[in-house]
Design a protein around this motif. Structure first.
Motif, mmCIF file in Angstrom:
data_model
loop_
_atom_site.group_PDB
_atom_site.id
_atom_site.type_symbol
_atom_site.label_atom_id
_atom_site.label_comp_id
_atom_site.label_asym_id
_atom_site.label_seq_id
_atom_site.Cartn_x
_atom_site.Cartn_y
_atom_site.Cartn_z
ATOM 1 N N PRO A 254 46.320 24.712 50.469
ATOM 2 C CA PRO A 254 45.755 25.301 49.255
ATOM 3 C C PRO A 254 44.769 24.372 48.564
ATOM 4 N N ASP A 255 43.745 24.976 47.966
ATOM 5 C CA ASP A 255 42.716 24.248 47.233
ATOM 6 C C ASP A 255 42.289 25.137 46.068
ATOM 7 N N PRO A 256 42.468 24.700 44.816
ATOM 8 C CA PRO A 256 42.086 25.543 43.673
ATOM 9 C C PRO A 256 40.643 26.021 43.732
ATOM 10 N N ALA A 257 39.768 25.234 44.327
ATOM 11 C CA ALA A 257 38.356 25.615 44.387
ATOM 12 C C ALA A 257 38.129 26.890 45.192
ATOM 13 N N LEU A 258 39.100 27.258 46.031
ATOM 14 C CA LEU A 258 38.970 28.488 46.814
ATOM 15 C C LEU A 258 39.239 29.736 45.981
ATOM 16 N N LEU A 259 39.785 29.561 44.771
ATOM 17 C CA LEU A 259 40.155 30.707 43.929
ATOM 18 C C LEU A 259 39.524 30.700 42.547
ATOM 19 N N LEU A 260 39.412 29.534 41.938
ATOM 20 C CA LEU A 260 38.934 29.476 40.562
ATOM 21 C C LEU A 260 37.509 30.015 40.446
ATOM 22 N N GLY A 261 37.332 30.938 39.513
ATOM 23 C CA GLY A 261 36.020 31.527 39.294
ATOM 24 C C GLY A 261 35.756 32.791 40.072
ATOM 25 N N VAL A 262 36.654 33.166 40.997
ATOM 26 C CA VAL A 262 36.487 34.433 41.699
ATOM 27 C C VAL A 262 36.826 35.568 40.728
ATOM 28 N N PRO A 263 35.914 36.515 40.495
ATOM 29 C CA PRO A 263 36.204 37.610 39.567
ATOM 30 C C PRO A 263 37.263 38.535 40.164
ATOM 31 N N MET A 264 38.293 38.803 39.401
ATOM 32 C CA MET A 264 39.422 39.572 39.899
ATOM 33 C C MET A 264 39.400 41.011 39.376
ATOM 34 N N SER A 265 40.164 41.863 40.040
ATOM 35 C CA SER A 265 40.344 43.263 39.630
ATOM 36 C C SER A 265 39.021 44.016 39.600
ATOM 37 N N ARG A 266 38.172 43.753 40.588
ATOM 38 C CA ARG A 266 36.904 44.466 40.732
ATOM 39 C C ARG A 266 36.778 44.965 42.157
ATOM 40 N N ASP A 267 35.834 45.879 42.382
ATOM 41 C CA ASP A 267 35.696 46.430 43.727
ATOM 42 C C ASP A 267 35.013 45.469 44.687
ATOM 43 N N ASP A 268 34.527 44.338 44.174
ATOM 44 C CA ASP A 268 33.941 43.325 45.051
ATOM 45 C C ASP A 268 34.775 42.045 45.096
ATOM 46 N N THR A 269 36.003 42.096 44.560
ATOM 47 C CA THR A 269 36.839 40.892 44.537
ATOM 48 C C THR A 269 37.129 40.384 45.938
ATOM 49 N N GLY A 270 37.483 41.279 46.838
ATOM 50 C CA GLY A 270 37.787 40.858 48.201
ATOM 51 C C GLY A 270 36.598 40.207 48.881
ATOM 52 N N ARG A 271 35.433 40.811 48.715
ATOM 53 C CA ARG A 271 34.221 40.250 49.325
ATOM 54 C C ARG A 271 33.928 38.866 48.762
ATOM 55 N N ARG A 272 34.081 38.724 47.455
ATOM 56 C CA ARG A 272 33.812 37.429 46.839
ATOM 57 C C ARG A 272 34.858 36.384 47.233
ATOM 58 N N GLN A 273 36.113 36.822 47.373
ATOM 59 C CA GLN A 273 37.138 35.880 47.813
ATOM 60 C C GLN A 273 36.877 35.416 49.237
ATOM 61 N N LEU A 274 36.499 36.357 50.096
ATOM 62 C CA LEU A 274 36.168 35.971 51.472
ATOM 63 C C LEU A 274 34.992 34.996 51.511
ATOM 64 N N ALA A 275 34.032 35.188 50.616
ATOM 65 C CA ALA A 275 32.884 34.273 50.578
ATOM 66 C C ALA A 275 33.336 32.851 50.252
ATOM 67 N N ARG A 276 34.367 32.716 49.426
ATOM 68 C CA ARG A 276 34.903 31.392 49.109
ATOM 69 C C ARG A 276 35.548 30.736 50.330
ATOM 70 N N LEU A 277 35.977 31.558 51.271
ATOM 71 C CA LEU A 277 36.631 31.024 52.466
ATOM 72 C C LEU A 277 35.637 30.727 53.585
ATOM 73 N N ALA A 278 34.353 30.876 53.300
ATOM 74 C CA ALA A 278 33.327 30.625 54.313
ATOM 75 C C ALA A 278 33.454 29.203 54.846
ATOM 76 N N GLY A 279 33.350 29.073 56.147
ATOM 77 C CA GLY A 279 33.494 27.775 56.792
ATOM 78 C C GLY A 279 34.898 27.501 57.285
ATOM 79 N N LEU A 280 35.866 28.292 56.832
ATOM 80 C CA LEU A 280 37.237 28.171 57.312
ATOM 81 C C LEU A 280 37.482 29.173 58.435
ATOM 82 N N ARG A 281 38.476 28.888 59.245
ATOM 83 C CA ARG A 281 38.901 29.851 60.271
ATOM 84 C C ARG A 281 39.837 30.846 59.592
ATOM 85 N N VAL A 282 39.368 32.101 59.462
ATOM 86 C CA VAL A 282 40.094 33.111 58.696
ATOM 87 C C VAL A 282 40.580 34.223 59.618
ATOM 88 N N ALA A 283 41.871 34.502 59.565
ATOM 89 C CA ALA A 283 42.446 35.662 60.243
ATOM 90 C C ALA A 283 42.545 36.807 59.241
#
Length: 205
Positions: free
Chosen positions: A141-170
């Motif tokens: 876990p790393d707070p930087a992967l979550l802090l500042g991601v806008p929540m409860s919106r229709d683009d939250t998932g897309r924005r969260q995935l963008a924070r995970l860019a560069g990681l191996r994501v399943a």
């Protein structure tokens, strides 16, 4: 290394949970449905092999809490802060998978798939059909992967995935969060044997 499991939830108090289910359902009824959804989620987590199980809770534990969970208070203001703090507070040096209380149809098989994915991925992501996400697992876990991601919106998932860019994501299958009456009916139809479906359909526990 066996992953740990983490649930983030609110105490099911009328007027404070599932407010979007009203006025179709009364606040008391909405809280009953929230309690059933939370009980289903906790039962699935309890039935999934894990190094440890933690509940990050806003409120007080109730009879819906099974044995085997460490309960920690939520910290932070916005949901992004509460998620980041929950990861930080529950981390014990093992991969950590977080779920909320809005997907009572979740199964031990799905959770097991998530924990297994962290053996050779940095993160695992469960998208929600409303554009958010129902599960997030992090090897470290790393707070930087979550802090500042806008929540409860229709683009939250897309924005969260963008924070995970560069990681191996399943990625896991998409699930529907219970937010609206239509969502509740859909989830109950898809998972008719859950406590949630019984509560929605008025079947005695």
């Amino acid at each position: 290394m066996t992953a740990d499991l983490l649930v983030i939830a609110k105490e099911p108090v009328p007027g404070r949970v599932k407010t979007r289910l009203t006025p179709v359902h009364t606040p008391e009824r909405a809280a009953e449905l929230a309690a059933a959804a939370l009980a289903d989620t906790l039962a699935a987590v309890a039935a999934t092999p894990a190094g440890a199980r933690t509940l990050a809770l806003a409120g007080r534990p109730g009879p819906w809490l099974p044995d085997g969970f460490t309960v920690l208070p939520q910290r932070g203001d916005g949901l992004d802060e509460r998620l980041a703090h929950a990861f930080d507070d529950a981390y014990r040096g093992r991969p950590l998978v977080l779920v909320g209380m809005d997907t009572p149809q979740v199964t031990p098989a799905l959770l097991g798939e998530a924990t297994a994915a962290l053996a050779d991925h940095d993160a695992v992501f469960g998208p929600a059909t409303d554009g958010g996400f129902w599960l997030l697992g992090l090897r470290v876990p790393d707070p930087a992967l979550l802090l500042g991601v806008p929540m409860s919106r229709d683009d939250t998932g897309r924005r969260q995935l963008a924070r995970l860019a560069g990681l191996r994501v399943a990625t896991l299958p998409a699930l529907t969060d219970v937010d609206t009456p239509a969502d509740a009916a859909e989830v109950a139809r898809a998972a008719p044997h859950t406590r949630f479906a019984a509560a929605l359909n008025g079947v005695p526990a």
